[in-house]
Design an enzyme around this catalytic site. Structure first.
Site, mmCIF file in Angstrom:
data_model
loop_
_atom_site.group_PDB
_atom_site.id
_atom_site.type_symbol
_atom_site.label_atom_id
_atom_site.label_comp_id
_atom_site.label_asym_id
_atom_site.label_seq_id
_atom_site.Cartn_x
_atom_site.Cartn_y
_atom_site.Cartn_z
ATOM 1 N N ILE A 1 0.846 -1.201 0.000
ATOM 2 C CA ILE A 1 0.000 0.000 0.000
ATOM 3 C C ILE A 1 0.883 1.253 0.000
ATOM 4 C CG2 ILE A 1 -1.683 1.318 1.370
ATOM 5 C CD1 ILE A 1 -2.985 -1.277 2.213
ATOM 6 N N THR B 1 2.168 -7.530 10.894
ATOM 7 C CA THR B 1 1.284 -8.487 11.567
ATOM 8 C C THR B 1 2.143 -9.547 12.251
ATOM 9 O OG1 THR B 1 1.155 -9.783 9.540
ATOM 10 C CG2 THR B 1 -0.693 -8.298 9.980
ATOM 11 N N ASP C 1 0.324 -12.697 13.445
ATOM 12 C CA ASP C 1 -0.948 -13.355 13.724
ATOM 13 C C ASP C 1 -0.769 -14.646 14.518
ATOM 14 O OD1 ASP C 1 -1.946 -11.333 12.165
ATOM 15 O OD2 ASP C 1 -2.675 -12.616 10.541
ATOM 16 N N PHE D 1 -10.139 -13.038 14.213
ATOM 17 C CA PHE D 1 -9.558 -14.227 14.844
ATOM 18 C C PHE D 1 -8.051 -14.224 14.547
ATOM 19 C CE2 PHE D 1 -8.210 -18.523 15.337
ATOM 20 C CZ PHE D 1 -9.098 -19.165 16.189
ATOM 21 N N GLN E 1 -5.855 -11.993 15.638
ATOM 22 C CA GLN E 1 -5.231 -10.660 15.548
ATOM 23 C C GLN E 1 -5.591 -9.767 16.748
ATOM 24 O OE1 GLN E 1 -6.158 -9.040 11.540
ATOM 25 N NE2 GLN E 1 -3.981 -9.352 11.158
ATOM 26 N N TYR F 1 -3.043 -6.893 16.565
ATOM 27 C CA TYR F 1 -3.225 -6.014 15.404
ATOM 28 C C TYR F 1 -4.555 -5.259 15.507
ATOM 29 C CZ TYR F 1 -3.182 -4.998 10.295
ATOM 30 O OH TYR F 1 -3.180 -4.414 9.043
HETATM 31 N N1 CAA Z 1 -13.113 -18.243 13.466
HETATM 32 C C1 CAA Z 1 -13.408 -19.202 14.363
HETATM 33 N N2 CAA Z 1 -12.597 -20.246 14.620
HETATM 34 C C2 CAA Z 1 -11.457 -20.298 13.939
HETATM 35 C C3 CAA Z 1 -11.090 -19.336 12.979
HETATM 36 C C4 CAA Z 1 -11.985 -18.268 12.752
HETATM 37 N N3 CAA Z 1 -11.719 -17.301 11.870
HETATM 38 N N4 CAA Z 1 -9.890 -19.647 12.480
HETATM 39 C C5 CAA Z 1 -9.503 -20.784 13.094
HETATM 40 N N5 CAA Z 1 -10.448 -21.191 13.963
HETATM 41 C C6 CAA Z 1 -10.455 -22.360 14.811
HETATM 42 C C7 CAA Z 1 -10.004 -23.588 14.057
HETATM 43 O O1 CAA Z 1 -11.087 -24.187 13.390
HETATM 44 C C8 CAA Z 1 -9.465 -24.460 15.175
HETATM 45 O O2 CAA Z 1 -10.545 -25.035 15.883
HETATM 46 P P1 CAA Z 1 -10.393 -26.485 16.569
HETATM 47 O O3 CAA Z 1 -9.288 -26.359 17.577
HETATM 48 O O4 CAA Z 1 -11.733 -26.726 17.169
HETATM 49 O O5 CAA Z 1 -10.077 -27.426 15.449
HETATM 50 C C9 CAA Z 1 -8.816 -23.441 16.077
HETATM 51 O O6 CAA Z 1 -9.474 -22.190 15.833
HETATM 52 C C10 CAA Z 1 -7.354 -23.300 15.740
HETATM 53 O O7 CAA Z 1 -6.803 -22.427 16.626
HETATM 54 P P2 CAA Z 1 -5.246 -22.193 16.586
HETATM 55 O O8 CAA Z 1 -4.856 -21.258 17.658
HETATM 56 O O9 CAA Z 1 -4.552 -23.533 16.592
HETATM 57 O O10 CAA Z 1 -5.109 -21.486 15.182
HETATM 58 P P3 CAA Z 1 -4.015 -21.737 14.082
HETATM 59 O O11 CAA Z 1 -2.687 -21.712 14.727
HETATM 60 O O12 CAA Z 1 -4.387 -22.896 13.264
HETATM 61 O O13 CAA Z 1 -4.167 -20.447 13.115
HETATM 62 C C11 CAA Z 1 -4.226 -18.134 12.616
HETATM 63 C C12 CAA Z 1 -4.562 -19.225 13.625
HETATM 64 C C13 CAA Z 1 -2.715 -18.050 12.388
HETATM 65 C C14 CAA Z 1 -4.652 -16.822 13.217
HETATM 66 C C15 CAA Z 1 -4.947 -18.395 11.288
HETATM 67 O O14 CAA Z 1 -6.315 -18.623 11.568
HETATM 68 C C16 CAA Z 1 -4.850 -17.209 10.351
HETATM 69 O O15 CAA Z 1 -3.826 -16.962 9.728
HETATM 70 N N6 CAA Z 1 -5.924 -16.436 10.218
HETATM 71 C C17 CAA Z 1 -5.966 -15.249 9.369
HETATM 72 C C18 CAA Z 1 -5.804 -14.028 10.191
HETATM 73 C C19 CAA Z 1 -5.979 -12.839 9.296
HETATM 74 O O16 CAA Z 1 -7.028 -12.602 8.698
HETATM 75 N N7 CAA Z 1 -4.930 -12.014 9.186
HETATM 76 C C20 CAA Z 1 -4.976 -10.874 8.337
HETATM 77 C C21 CAA Z 1 -3.577 -10.613 7.846
HETATM 78 S S1 CAA Z 1 -3.536 -9.353 6.619
HETATM 79 C C22 CAA Z 1 -3.896 -7.958 7.439
HETATM 80 O O17 CAA Z 1 -3.934 -7.911 8.625
HETATM 81 C C23 CAA Z 1 -4.138 -6.741 6.608
HETATM 82 C C24 CAA Z 1 -5.387 -6.100 6.983
HETATM 83 O O18 CAA Z 1 -5.368 -5.052 7.625
HETATM 84 C C25 CAA Z 1 -6.679 -6.682 6.566
#
Ligand code: CAA
Length: 246
Positions: free
Chosen positions: A15, A92, A94, A148, A150, A153
């Site tokens: 950006i 980030t 995350d 979720f 963050q 962040y």
């Molecule tokens: N909502 C609800 N539950 C969720 C979920 C969500 N969004 N995401 C994961 N889960 C659940 C999984 O299903 C899992 O459940 P079970 O244990 O029952 O199987 C559990 O949470 C996993 O938890 P963990 O702590 O083990 O999660 P993880 O290590 O597998 O991953 C994470 C977590 C790294 C945050 C991953 O979900 C991820 O990368 N998410 C995206 C985060 C995101 O959107 N970041 C934006 C980056 S870009 C940016 O920030 C720019 C901007 O301004 C938009």
């Protein structure tokens, strides 16, 4: 539009680069900061190739207040007084809260939120003295709705807008506007680093049906810097393809 000096933190990212180009195209002198040396030579070569010759850069750790003061003093001496500040630098780290370390928390709060204080403080008096200033804080959809993984962040990005609303009131009478832009998911390296399966689920929730383009955010920044935007202050402008409506 009168030519102004615009400082964009983190201007070599996705950006940030688009913002630098758009402000240069609008006729401003653009200065950017970058955190780690490495890509600045290639970046400047790209900018020159595009015909942007009045873009300058300084290495600066935006988490370090003294370093920010020094860089602003250097810009004032070598280039001139900053009248547009785009607080864009951000990272980030995350992880769900239970897995998040104190380091992940600190790094994100320092880079995304403390940096806003560190950069705004040394430029604000000059803006007030000259009766013109534009401060634009690049926040995020995730500061508005939470995300979720963050907590760090989302807290920092929500904090940026609290800062915007308070400072906007303090400086409105002196020709300085302060606004927040909250981009949604934009096609940048930061968003592409989200695991593909997770990213695909996010894109599926965007009514416009695609990621945003950095140029779309940059066009909004350019408008906020214009004289016509003098009545727009304290706002949090969402540009997220309809993913979150407030
Ligand atoms: N909502 C609800 N539950 C969720 C979920 C969500 N969004 N995401 C994961 N889960 C659940 C999984 O299903 C899992 O459940 P079970 O244990 O029952 O199987 C559990 O949470 C996993 O938890 P963990 O702590 O083990 O999660 P993880 O290590 O597998 O991953 C994470 C977590 C790294 C945050 C991953 O979900 C991820 O990368 N998410 C995206 C985060 C995101 O959107 N970041 C934006 C980056 S870009 C940016 O920030 C720019 C901007 O301004 C938009």
């Amino acid at each position: 539009m009168t030519k102004k000096i615009a400082l964009v933190t983190g201007g070599m990212g996705g950006i940030g680069t688009a913002i630098c180009k758009a402000l240069a195209e609008a006729g401003h002198v653009v200065v950017t900061t970058y955190s780690k040396p490495g890509r600045e030579t290639a970046w400047h070569a790209d900018m020159k190739g595009l015909g942007f010759n009045d873009i300058h850069s300084f290495q600066c750790d935006v988490t370090d207040f003294a370093a920010c003061q020094e860089v602003i003093a250097r810009i004032a001496k070598d280039i001139g007084q900053v009248s547009i500040l785009v607080n864009n630098a951000g990272i980030t780290r995350d992880a769900s809260f239970r897995k998040q370390s104190k380091d992940d928390w600190d790094a994100v709060i320092r880079t995304n939120l403390d940096s806003v204080f560190n950069m705004t403080k040394p430029v604000l008096d000059g803006m007030l003295e000259h009766g013109f200033g534009r401060i634009i804080n690049i926040s995020s959809i995730n500061g508005q709705k939470g995300q979720f993984g963050q907590t760090n962040y989302s807290a920092a990005k929500a904090g940026m807008h609290g800062f915007t609303m308070a400072l906007a009131q303090e400086v409105a009478k002196k020709g300085v506007t302060v606004n927040t832009i909250s981009p949604g998911y934009i096609a940048t390296e930061m968003v592409m680093a989200v695991p593909e399966d997770v990213r695909n689920k996010i894109v599926a929730q965007i009514p416009v049906g695609r990621l945003g383009k950095p140029e779309e955010i940059a066009a909004l920044v350019t408008f906020l810097c214009s004289d016509n935007a003098g009545f727009l202050t304290g706002s949090n402008i969402a540009m997220n393809g309809g993913q979150h409506m407030m």
